[in-house]
Design a protein around this motif. Structure first.
Motif, mmCIF file in Angstrom:
data_model
loop_
_atom_site.group_PDB
_atom_site.id
_atom_site.type_symbol
_atom_site.label_atom_id
_atom_site.label_comp_id
_atom_site.label_asym_id
_atom_site.label_seq_id
_atom_site.Cartn_x
_atom_site.Cartn_y
_atom_site.Cartn_z
ATOM 1 N N SER A 172 0.828 -1.220 0.000
ATOM 2 C CA SER A 172 0.000 0.000 0.000
ATOM 3 C C SER A 172 0.855 1.261 0.000
ATOM 4 C CB SER A 172 -0.923 -0.002 1.205
ATOM 5 O OG SER A 172 -0.136 -0.116 2.370
ATOM 6 N N LYS A 173 2.107 1.161 0.438
ATOM 7 C CA LYS A 173 2.949 2.371 0.496
ATOM 8 C C LYS A 173 3.928 2.359 -0.679
ATOM 9 C CE LYS A 173 2.572 3.977 5.141
ATOM 10 N NZ LYS A 173 1.773 5.097 4.660
ATOM 11 N N ASP A 174 3.490 2.907 -1.777
ATOM 12 C CA ASP A 174 4.312 2.812 -2.986
ATOM 13 C C ASP A 174 4.660 4.176 -3.585
ATOM 14 O OD1 ASP A 174 1.790 3.486 -3.764
ATOM 15 O OD2 ASP A 174 1.661 2.079 -5.432
ATOM 16 N N GLU A 175 4.409 5.269 -2.830
ATOM 17 C CA GLU A 175 4.681 6.607 -3.386
ATOM 18 C C GLU A 175 5.718 7.353 -2.551
ATOM 19 O OE1 GLU A 175 0.200 7.474 -5.160
ATOM 20 O OE2 GLU A 175 0.910 8.618 -3.432
ATOM 21 N N VAL A 176 6.653 8.010 -3.248
ATOM 22 C CA VAL A 176 7.598 8.890 -2.553
ATOM 23 C C VAL A 176 7.365 10.308 -3.060
ATOM 24 C CG1 VAL A 176 10.036 9.507 -2.341
ATOM 25 C CG2 VAL A 176 9.329 7.149 -1.973
ATOM 26 N N LEU A 177 7.224 11.246 -2.129
ATOM 27 C CA LEU A 177 6.952 12.641 -2.494
ATOM 28 C C LEU A 177 8.270 13.412 -2.608
ATOM 29 C CD1 LEU A 177 4.039 13.374 0.016
ATOM 30 C CD2 LEU A 177 3.988 12.097 -2.141
ATOM 31 N N ILE A 178 8.331 14.246 -3.648
ATOM 32 C CA ILE A 178 9.559 15.006 -3.891
ATOM 33 C C ILE A 178 9.187 16.419 -4.360
ATOM 34 C CG2 ILE A 178 11.640 15.110 -5.344
ATOM 35 C CD1 ILE A 178 11.692 12.063 -5.241
ATOM 36 N N PRO A 179 9.760 17.459 -3.721
ATOM 37 C CA PRO A 179 9.426 18.827 -4.125
ATOM 38 C C PRO A 179 9.866 19.128 -5.564
ATOM 39 C CG PRO A 179 10.697 18.806 -2.084
ATOM 40 C CD PRO A 179 10.706 17.417 -2.609
ATOM 41 N N ASP A 180 9.195 20.100 -6.178
ATOM 42 C CA ASP A 180 9.506 20.415 -7.583
ATOM 43 C C ASP A 180 10.879 21.052 -7.753
ATOM 44 O OD1 ASP A 180 8.916 22.827 -6.424
ATOM 45 O OD2 ASP A 180 7.238 23.335 -7.733
ATOM 46 N N LEU A 181 11.519 21.465 -6.655
ATOM 47 C CA LEU A 181 12.861 22.033 -6.830
ATOM 48 C C LEU A 181 13.969 21.077 -6.393
ATOM 49 C CD1 LEU A 181 13.030 23.173 -3.699
ATOM 50 C CD2 LEU A 181 12.343 25.288 -4.772
ATOM 51 N N SER A 202 6.053 24.046 -5.001
ATOM 52 C CA SER A 202 6.535 25.022 -4.010
ATOM 53 C C SER A 202 5.556 26.179 -3.958
ATOM 54 C CB SER A 202 7.898 25.563 -4.431
ATOM 55 O OG SER A 202 8.788 24.505 -4.601
ATOM 56 N N GLY A 203 5.493 26.818 -2.803
ATOM 57 C CA GLY A 203 4.635 27.999 -2.651
ATOM 58 C C GLY A 203 5.358 29.249 -3.124
ATOM 59 N N ILE A 204 4.689 30.412 -3.002
ATOM 60 C CA ILE A 204 5.313 31.642 -3.501
ATOM 61 C C ILE A 204 6.510 32.062 -2.651
ATOM 62 C CG2 ILE A 204 3.380 32.735 -4.770
ATOM 63 C CD1 ILE A 204 2.753 34.194 -2.126
ATOM 64 N N ASP A 205 6.633 31.485 -1.461
ATOM 65 C CA ASP A 205 7.800 31.828 -0.627
ATOM 66 C C ASP A 205 9.001 30.921 -0.919
ATOM 67 O OD1 ASP A 205 6.750 29.477 0.323
ATOM 68 O OD2 ASP A 205 6.769 30.046 2.439
ATOM 69 N N GLY A 206 8.863 30.027 -1.906
ATOM 70 C CA GLY A 206 9.987 29.161 -2.283
ATOM 71 C C GLY A 206 10.117 27.943 -1.376
ATOM 72 N N CYS A 207 9.138 27.705 -0.516
ATOM 73 C CA CYS A 207 9.160 26.527 0.359
ATOM 74 C C CYS A 207 8.040 25.585 -0.068
ATOM 75 C CB CYS A 207 8.945 26.946 1.810
ATOM 76 S SG CYS A 207 10.323 27.897 2.451
ATOM 77 N N ILE A 208 8.032 24.378 0.523
ATOM 78 C CA ILE A 208 6.963 23.427 0.212
ATOM 79 C C ILE A 208 5.604 24.063 0.532
ATOM 80 C CG2 ILE A 208 5.851 21.371 1.183
ATOM 81 C CD1 ILE A 208 8.321 19.910 0.964
ATOM 82 N N ASP A 209 4.659 23.897 -0.381
ATOM 83 C CA ASP A 209 3.301 24.391 -0.167
ATOM 84 C C ASP A 209 2.601 23.398 0.776
ATOM 85 O OD1 ASP A 209 0.572 24.819 -0.372
ATOM 86 O OD2 ASP A 209 0.712 25.550 -2.438
ATOM 87 N N ILE A 210 2.431 23.819 2.037
ATOM 88 C CA ILE A 210 1.935 22.891 3.072
ATOM 89 C C ILE A 210 0.520 22.382 2.744
ATOM 90 C CG2 ILE A 210 1.309 22.683 5.524
ATOM 91 C CD1 ILE A 210 4.250 22.840 5.275
ATOM 92 N N LYS A 237 11.083 26.490 6.805
ATOM 93 C CA LYS A 237 10.835 26.787 8.223
ATOM 94 C C LYS A 237 9.702 25.948 8.817
ATOM 95 C CE LYS A 237 8.172 30.995 7.150
ATOM 96 N NZ LYS A 237 7.825 30.519 5.803
ATOM 97 N N GLU A 238 8.855 25.376 7.943
ATOM 98 C CA GLU A 238 7.740 24.555 8.446
ATOM 99 C C GLU A 238 8.143 23.086 8.571
ATOM 100 O OE1 GLU A 238 5.243 25.979 9.569
ATOM 101 O OE2 GLU A 238 5.433 27.946 8.619
ATOM 102 N N ILE A 239 9.417 22.834 8.716
ATOM 103 C CA ILE A 239 9.883 21.447 8.664
ATOM 104 C C ILE A 239 9.277 20.576 9.772
ATOM 105 C CG2 ILE A 239 12.067 22.001 9.882
ATOM 106 C CD1 ILE A 239 11.506 19.339 7.186
ATOM 107 N N VAL A 240 9.057 21.136 10.952
ATOM 108 C CA VAL A 240 8.507 20.324 12.048
ATOM 109 C C VAL A 240 7.065 19.916 11.704
ATOM 110 C CG1 VAL A 240 7.923 20.319 14.505
ATOM 111 C CG2 VAL A 240 10.062 21.346 13.730
ATOM 112 N N GLU A 241 6.312 20.869 11.130
ATOM 113 C CA GLU A 241 4.935 20.590 10.700
ATOM 114 C C GLU A 241 4.953 19.540 9.569
ATOM 115 O OE1 GLU A 241 2.021 21.348 11.559
ATOM 116 O OE2 GLU A 241 0.693 21.334 9.816
ATOM 117 N N ILE A 242 5.899 19.692 8.638
ATOM 118 C CA ILE A 242 6.015 18.733 7.519
ATOM 119 C C ILE A 242 6.268 17.328 8.075
ATOM 120 C CG2 ILE A 242 7.475 18.061 5.539
ATOM 121 C CD1 ILE A 242 7.928 21.084 5.033
#
Ligand code: PLP
Length: 512
Positions: A172-181, A202-210, A237-242
């Motif tokens: 069931s776990k067959d996907e790995v997520l990777i940011p566009d940058l 990525s969001g407009i701030d250049g970070c992952i769009d949460i 900066k949202e790494i803990v939330e991610i």
């Protein structure tokens, strides 16, 4: 502006110089006493290993070899020669004390088949290096085996796979997520480990769009691969939330350590919530880079994943160091022997000479240099700093030449090639893909303010040329060993000639 002109030698290959029977050294004859003791080699050597004719080696004198390679080196460019701001690759200066250590007889003459009892010093060095990497990253254990960052990624994604298989949710776990940058090796590694790759915007701030991440994460998510700071040089900066979002779905967080130079000693991937980490010793820890090796990309994991690390692991039982092969759940062996030992020695030397404070200091200066350049370069006509230009960068900055291209026709590649004329290695180009006409610049901590100011002057000069005499840029480089290459031909597998054998085969094919 510094005058720069690279040497240009029209040279035959090493196989095409010299003459039969010429030699750079005299090999001893097989000693008659030894011959008597072992007998005639042709009687006991396996037939399929015996040559019927001598190997086709170049026959040159010592001075011919020396001049040949010295001339070749004059047509290459290295960090010992000049500024090498290749973004994300962290081409920092490799201190020569590392070389001195790696060239000790004890390192040079060691053999991986030696008995463990005779290589206790080497095992101790690798064990201690692992302990330091554990402390620096906040992981539980490390394998020093991978030979490059990409190799570490592959080992890491295999560990991710082994973990989910062990917990019976691989199906069931067959996907790995990777940011566009992300760097291209991230999706390649995940795909090679058998996962489907899902790109997160990525969001407009250049970070992952949460919000996008929350929508994409599902029961099928095996993990997320992330580099922090990211390839824009911006800290997520949202790494803990991610990390919380991923862990709540039973997924793992993978840390691509290629950009670790900007945060080393300041913050640890383990404390950010990462489960698997690779470090590129040939970047952050000042060891030489190689074309796909001989680098080193150790992979570290949290305690829960320890049992999956590649074998052998170097252990210490209180009296001696030993190689532990007895690990039932290991992903197995991922390379011959125990890693690129001489590279590990150089990284050991670097960490030892820098100390904890020195490493932290290096990260601070690397960040200062990148921010200094980002502000200075973004103020030059034609260049911009996209994605939140007020936000401080970490190890690198990505400048866009999009405006210059629109207004003058001069592209990022022309700017990069013109920099060669000034004796600078071009920055990384056209990466990350989300920035139009990108130049990714990583000065590192080892460049002086004068060197940084020199680069600013070059960009100012290039800007002037773009708006007045663009042809100078469109035809650059003018002062290097080679001018403009046919880029399509140069990267086409059918025309790329990488070895003497290929050269001969291609010559043959042409004749036919
Ligand atoms: C962000 C990032 N990840 C991974 C890699 C791959 O590392 P390596 O070249 O050591 O295989 C690189 C290489 O530059 C990189 O920049």
């Amino acid at each position: 502006m510094k005058e720069f002109r690279q040497a240009k030698w029209h040279m035959p290959t090493i196989f095409e110089i010299g003459a039969g029977d010429r030699s750079g050294c005299e090999l001893p004859k097989l000693d008659s006493v030894l011959r008597q003791a072992i007998g005639d080699p042709s009687t006991f050597l396996p037939k399929d290993l015996m040559r019927t004719s001598p190997p086709n080696l170049p026959e040159t004198s010592e001075v011919e070899v020396l001049r040949h390679f010295t001339k070749l080196s004059q047509m290459a460019f290295g960090v010992d020669e000049g500024f090498y701001p290749l973004g994300s690759c962290t081409m920092k200066y490799n201190p020569k004390i590392n070389e001195a250590l790696a060239n000790l007889d004890e390192v040079n003459w060691i053999h991986p088949y030696q008995d463990e009892s005779t290589v206790q010093g080497a095992l101790e060095l690798m064990y201690k290096l692992s302990c330091w990497l554990i402390e620096i990253t906040g992981m539980h254990s490390f394998s020093l085996q991978p030979s490059a960052g990409a190799h570490g990624e592959f080992a890491g994604t295999l560990i991710m796979r082994a973990y989910h298989k062990h917990n019976s949710h691989l199906e069931s776990k067959d996907e790995v997520l990777i940011p566009d940058l992300a760097h291209g090796t991230n999706p390649a590694s995940a795909a090679m480990a058998g996962f489907k790759v899902i790109i997160i915007p990525s969001g407009i701030d250049g970070c992952i769009d949460i919000e996008a991440l929350k929508n994409i994460v599902s029961k099928r998510t095996a993990g997320l691969m992330l580099t922090n700071p990211n390839t824009l040089g911006i800290f997520e900066k949202e790494i803990v939330e991610i990390s919380k979002i991923l862990h709540e779905e039973g997924a793992l967080l993978y840390y691509d350590g290629a950009n670790f130079n900007g945060i080393m000693g300041k913050v640890r991937p383990g404390d950010m919530g990462f489960d698997i980490v690779h470090l590129n010793l040939h970047k952050t820890f000042s060891t030489p880079h190689g074309g796909g090796g001989p680098g080193s990309g150790p992979v570290g994991v949290v305690e829960e994943l320890d049992k999956f690390l590649p074998i052998p692991l170097i252990q210490y039982d209180g009296e001696k160091y030993y190689l532990d092969y007895n690990r039932t759940y290991s992903i197995g062996k991922i390379r011959g022997f125990y890693g690129n030992f001489d590279i590990l020695v150089r990284a050991f030397s670097y960490i030892l000479t820098m100390g904890a404070e020195g490493l932290e200091n290096a990260a601070e200066i690397a960040v200062l240099n990148a921010n200094y350049l980002s502000k200075r370069l973004a103020n030059i006509k034609g260049f911009e700093l996209p994605y939140d230009n007020e936000r401080p960068r970490k190890h690198e900055c990505v400048i866009s030449c999009s405006k210059m291209k629109r207004e003058t026709g001069v592209q990022a590649k022309n700017v990069a090639k013109r920099l060669i004329d000034f004796g600078i290695h071009p920055p990384t180009m056209y990466f990350p893909l989300i920035i139009d006409e990108a130049l990714m610049i990583e000065p590192t901590e080892t460049e002086t303010i004068e060197e940084l100011e020199g680069l600013v002057d070059m960009f100012a000069e290039i800007s002037k040329e773009a708006y007045s005499t663009p042809n100078v840029l469109l035809e650059a480089p003018h002062n290097s060993s080679f001018s403009q290459m046919d880029e399509v031909k140069a990267s086409h597998p059918r025309t790329l000639c990488l070895s003497w054998r290929m050269h001969q085969r291609m010559k043959h094919e042409k004749k036919d």
